[in-house]
Design an enzyme around this catalytic site. Structure first.
Site, PDB file in Angstrom:
ATOM      1  N   HIS A 147     -11.992  -0.958  -2.311  1.00  0.00           N
ATOM      2  CA  HIS A 147     -11.062   0.151  -2.470  1.00  0.00           C
ATOM      3  C   HIS A 147     -10.338   0.026  -3.789  1.00  0.00           C
ATOM      4  O   HIS A 147     -10.282  -1.037  -4.400  1.00  0.00           O
ATOM      5  CB  HIS A 147     -10.084   0.256  -1.285  1.00  0.00           C
ATOM      6  CG  HIS A 147      -8.929  -0.695  -1.343  1.00  0.00           C
ATOM      7  ND1 HIS A 147      -7.638  -0.307  -1.064  1.00  0.00           N
ATOM      8  CD2 HIS A 147      -8.859  -2.004  -1.641  1.00  0.00           C
ATOM      9  CE1 HIS A 147      -6.835  -1.352  -1.190  1.00  0.00           C
ATOM     10  NE2 HIS A 147      -7.545  -2.393  -1.540  1.00  0.00           N
TER      11      HIS A 147
ATOM     12  N   CYS B  46      -3.958  -3.399  -5.789  1.00  0.00           N
ATOM     13  CA  CYS B  46      -4.168  -4.369  -4.716  1.00  0.00           C
ATOM     14  C   CYS B  46      -4.656  -5.686  -5.312  1.00  0.00           C
ATOM     15  O   CYS B  46      -5.370  -5.693  -6.309  1.00  0.00           O
ATOM     16  CB  CYS B  46      -5.212  -3.834  -3.734  1.00  0.00           C
ATOM     17  SG  CYS B  46      -5.552  -4.944  -2.352  1.00  0.00           S
TER      18      CYS B  46
ATOM     19  N   GLN C 221      -4.700  -0.171   8.224  1.00  0.00           N
ATOM     20  CA  GLN C 221      -3.905   0.977   8.639  1.00  0.00           C
ATOM     21  C   GLN C 221      -4.861   2.078   9.120  1.00  0.00           C
ATOM     22  O   GLN C 221      -5.939   2.256   8.566  1.00  0.00           O
ATOM     23  CB  GLN C 221      -3.038   1.463   7.484  1.00  0.00           C
ATOM     24  CG  GLN C 221      -1.953   0.449   7.112  1.00  0.00           C
ATOM     25  CD  GLN C 221      -1.125   0.910   5.939  1.00  0.00           C
ATOM     26  OE1 GLN C 221      -0.602   2.014   5.942  1.00  0.00           O
ATOM     27  NE2 GLN C 221      -1.002   0.049   4.930  1.00  0.00           N
TER      28      GLN C 221
ATOM     29  N   SER D   5       0.677   2.085   2.251  1.00  0.00           N
ATOM     30  CA  SER D   5       0.533   1.218   1.059  1.00  0.00           C
ATOM     31  C   SER D   5       0.408   2.009  -0.230  1.00  0.00           C
ATOM     32  O   SER D   5       0.669   1.479  -1.300  1.00  0.00           O
ATOM     33  CB  SER D   5      -0.696   0.323   1.219  1.00  0.00           C
ATOM     34  OG  SER D   5      -0.543  -0.524   2.323  1.00  0.00           O
TER      35      SER D   5
ATOM     36  N   HIS E 201      -5.643   5.627  -1.846  1.00  0.00           N
ATOM     37  CA  HIS E 201      -6.860   4.865  -2.010  1.00  0.00           C
ATOM     38  C   HIS E 201      -8.072   5.759  -2.225  1.00  0.00           C
ATOM     39  O   HIS E 201      -8.116   6.874  -1.727  1.00  0.00           O
ATOM     40  CB  HIS E 201      -7.210   4.070  -0.713  1.00  0.00           C
ATOM     41  CG  HIS E 201      -6.091   3.339  -0.087  1.00  0.00           C
ATOM     42  ND1 HIS E 201      -5.977   1.975  -0.140  1.00  0.00           N
ATOM     43  CD2 HIS E 201      -5.032   3.763   0.644  1.00  0.00           C
ATOM     44  CE1 HIS E 201      -4.901   1.595   0.538  1.00  0.00           C
ATOM     45  NE2 HIS E 201      -4.304   2.667   1.012  1.00  0.00           N
TER      46      HIS E 201
END
Length: 112
Positions: free
Chosen positions: A8, A62, A80, A103, A106
């Site tokens: 991702h 990330c 998630q 977060s 993505h």
């Protein structure tokens, strides 16, 4: 299928759960700016200008960036829910649209 393996590319914004990353201690970009950035990244990947792995390794917020965005194998219940739902719905080598979680934003690529 009990597990999938995905890469991702995460772009965080000021409203993200933890608005910091290995690249920036304090992420102040707006959600709209993050959306624009991620849409541009996805387009560059789709057009073949850069590989997903290359872009994730330099642009993802990330810590998986050091592995080209590779999250390894994961089962349901480990990510998630919005991320998980999209990841398990992708075919191998398929690229997602833009996915929003707590977060950040993505693009996901299923690799196994």
């Amino acid at each position: 299928m009990s597990q999938v393996r995905c890469r991702h590319l995460l772009v965080k914004h000021s409203g993200s759960r933890r608005p910091s990353s290995w690249k920036s201690e304090n992420i102040t970009r707006s959600k709209e700016q993050a959306l624009e950035m991620l849409a541009e990244f996805r387009e560059r990947i789709v057009l073949g200008q850069v590989s997903f792995e290359e872009l994730a390794s330099t642009e993802s917020d990330c810590s998986s960036a050091r592995n080209g965005g590779d999250l390894g194998f994961f089962a349901r219940g480990q990510m998630q829910k919005p991320f998980e739902d999209v990841a398990f719905g992708l075919e191998v080598n398929e690229l997602s649209g833009l996915v929003e979680t707590n977060s950040g934003l993505h693009v996901i690529k299923r690799i196994a």
